[in-house]
Design an enzyme around this catalytic site. Structure first.
Site, short mmCIF file in Angstrom:
data_model
loop_
_atom_site.label_atom_id
_atom_site.label_comp_id
_atom_site.label_asym_id
_atom_site.label_seq_id
_atom_site.Cartn_x
_atom_site.Cartn_y
_atom_site.Cartn_z
N ALA A 15 0.87 -1.17 0.00
CA ALA A 15 0.00 0.00 0.00
C ALA A 15 0.91 1.22 0.00
CB ALA A 15 -0.88 -0.03 1.24
N GLY A 57 0.80 -4.92 1.45
CA GLY A 57 -0.43 -5.16 0.70
C GLY A 57 -0.21 -5.94 -0.59
N GLU A 106 -0.15 -9.45 0.36
CA GLU A 106 -1.50 -9.81 0.81
C GLU A 106 -2.43 -10.09 -0.37
OE1 GLU A 106 -1.24 -6.29 3.52
OE2 GLU A 106 -2.29 -7.63 4.89
N GLU A 140 5.14 -4.31 7.55
CA GLU A 140 4.31 -3.29 8.24
C GLU A 140 4.80 -2.97 9.64
OE1 GLU A 140 3.11 -5.84 6.49
OE2 GLU A 140 1.35 -5.21 5.31
N1 CAA Z 1 4.56 3.31 -0.84
C1 CAA Z 1 4.88 4.47 -1.45
N2 CAA Z 1 5.96 4.59 -2.26
C2 CAA Z 1 6.74 3.50 -2.42
C3 CAA Z 1 6.46 2.28 -1.80
C4 CAA Z 1 5.30 2.21 -0.98
N3 CAA Z 1 4.91 1.07 -0.39
N4 CAA Z 1 7.43 1.40 -2.13
C5 CAA Z 1 8.28 2.06 -2.95
N5 CAA Z 1 7.87 3.33 -3.12
C6 CAA Z 1 8.50 4.39 -3.92
C7 CAA Z 1 9.67 5.02 -3.19
O1 CAA Z 1 9.23 5.99 -2.26
C8 CAA Z 1 10.45 5.61 -4.33
O2 CAA Z 1 9.82 6.79 -4.75
P1 CAA Z 1 10.68 8.15 -4.90
O3 CAA Z 1 11.64 7.84 -6.01
O4 CAA Z 1 9.66 9.16 -5.26
O5 CAA Z 1 11.36 8.37 -3.60
C9 CAA Z 1 10.23 4.58 -5.45
O6 CAA Z 1 9.08 3.82 -5.08
C10 CAA Z 1 11.40 3.62 -5.60
O7 CAA Z 1 11.63 3.03 -4.33
P2 CAA Z 1 13.08 3.01 -3.61
O8 CAA Z 1 13.89 4.15 -4.08
O9 CAA Z 1 12.84 2.86 -2.15
O10 CAA Z 1 13.66 1.67 -4.26
P3 CAA Z 1 14.73 0.70 -3.59
O11 CAA Z 1 15.12 -0.26 -4.66
O12 CAA Z 1 15.80 1.44 -2.91
O13 CAA Z 1 13.92 -0.12 -2.44
C11 CAA Z 1 12.05 -1.32 -1.54
C12 CAA Z 1 12.87 -0.97 -2.80
C13 CAA Z 1 12.89 -2.17 -0.58
C14 CAA Z 1 10.84 -2.11 -2.01
C15 CAA Z 1 11.62 0.00 -0.83
O14 CAA Z 1 11.02 0.86 -1.78
C16 CAA Z 1 10.62 -0.20 0.28
O15 CAA Z 1 10.99 -0.63 1.36
N6 CAA Z 1 9.34 0.11 0.03
C17 CAA Z 1 8.31 0.03 1.04
C18 CAA Z 1 7.81 -1.38 1.17
C19 CAA Z 1 6.77 -1.48 2.28
O16 CAA Z 1 7.01 -1.16 3.43
N7 CAA Z 1 5.57 -1.97 1.91
C20 CAA Z 1 4.47 -2.15 2.84
C21 CAA Z 1 3.60 -0.94 2.89
S1 CAA Z 1 2.46 -1.00 4.22
C22 CAA Z 1 1.14 -1.88 3.65
O17 CAA Z 1 1.15 -2.42 2.57
C23 CAA Z 1 0.00 -1.92 4.60
C24 CAA Z 1 -1.03 -2.95 4.34
O18 CAA Z 1 -0.97 -4.03 4.84
C25 CAA Z 1 -2.19 -2.61 3.54
#
Ligand code: CAA
Length: 257
Positions: free
Chosen positions: A63, A108, A111, A131
């Site tokens: 998400a 998500g 999920e 999360e």
């Molecule tokens: N939400 C919003 N933006 C996201 C995202 C997310 N879940 N995952 C990646 N992005 C965005 C980053 O912010 C970045 O955007 P900008 O260039 O504008 O900064 C772009 O995608 C590229 O990401 P990274 O630069 O971080 O890429 P990376 O290769 O260095 O890392 C990654 C990849 C490890 C997947 C890292 O992006 C990351 O940790 N993302 C978050 C993953 C996460 O925590 N997901 C769970 C969300 S909570 C959820 O889903 C709740 C639920 O149960 C419903």
């Protein structure tokens, strides 16, 4: 289009197309995904639904954290329900759903993959429920479906630590059904989907309904449901065709009637 749907020979491929954010789902994308899935669930000519992400880096990186950051309790509740509605459709639509996990399947994203009937992954995929490190818990069904798909112990380890696993470890724990080289994943997904599209859609729908009961509710009632669905198939042309084809030593041609 932010959620692409491509139809080919009874197979609909739904692609989350937001590569700049690693296909993370914000409100617009999640709502559009729900609409697309609702349409496909009702569409008789679609026999199999494949869910994947655009690009070669991510399936769905979760998400959208930037969207969620400012949510209040009621908005978060609606956000959770939106994800649940997508998961519910993938899990219960009367046709097989396949997650083709071409990269990060986090939060998500994992999920939604867990709500699909089958999961194929690229060897480069990373799967997890991070999360906990955002100060929340899984909100789109992960705390239930991860344990149902793997084991309670493995689910707790992933959810409590937030540690992502690679495709090999996911396979070892039954989190995915098979792993392929990234360049082969789509072709293998297509092969599986084509095989399923050629089967009796009625028998598949009932098989999905019956197996969905397997890990919930009263055992006796579930067995009765299976017996009812089994008997019902004997009113269909597909049962007659399937058995006639076996006896006549030829391939069956199922029509879904
Ligand atoms: N939400 C919003 N933006 C996201 C995202 C997310 N879940 N995952 C990646 N992005 C965005 C980053 O912010 C970045 O955007 P900008 O260039 O504008 O900064 C772009 O995608 C590229 O990401 P990274 O630069 O971080 O890429 P990376 O290769 O260095 O890392 C990654 C990849 C490890 C997947 C890292 O992006 C990351 O940790 N993302 C978050 C993953 C996460 O925590 N997901 C769970 C969300 S909570 C959820 O889903 C709740 C639920 O149960 C419903």
């Amino acid at each position: 289009m932010s959620i692409d749907v491509e139809r080919d020979g009874g197979i609909a491929t739904v692609t989350v197309n937001r590569p700049d954010a690693l296909n993370a789902l914000d409100l617009e994308h999640a709502q559009e995904l729900l609409e697309r899935l609702e349409g496909l669930a009702a569409e008789e000519e679609t026999r199999v639904v494949v869910l994947t992400g655009s690009g070669d880096k991510a399936f769905i990186a979760g998400a959208d954290i930037k969207y969620m950051q400012g949510l209040g309790v009621l908005e978060a509740r609606r956000w959770g329900e939106l994800g649940h509605a997508c998961g519910q459709l993938l899990e219960t639509m009367p046709k097989p759903t396949i997650a083709s996990i071409n990269g990060y399947a986090l939060g998500g994203g994992l999920e939604l993959a867990l709500a699909c009937d089958l999961r194929l992954a690229a060897s480069t995929a990373k799967l997890g429920q991070p999360e906990i490190d955002l100060g929340i818990l899984p909100g789109w069904g992960g705390s239930i479906r991860l344990a149902r798909t793997t084991t309670l112990g493995f689910a707790k380890a992933l959810i409590f630590t937030g540690r992502p696993v690679d495709a090999a470890e996911a396979l070892e724990h039954g989190l995915v059904n098979a792993v392929f080289e990234p360049g082969e994943l789509m072709e293998k997904t297509r092969e599986l989907a084509e095989g399923l599209a050629a089967k009796s859609p009625l028998a598949l729908a009932y098989a999905k309904e019956a197996t969905n009961h397997a890990l919930q509710g009263p055992h006796r009632t579930n067995l009765e449901t299976e017996a009812r669905l089994f008997a019902l198939m004997f009113s269909s042309e597909d049962q007659k065709e399937g058995m006639a084809a076996f006896v006549e030593k030829r391939e069956p041609r199922f029509t879904g009637s």
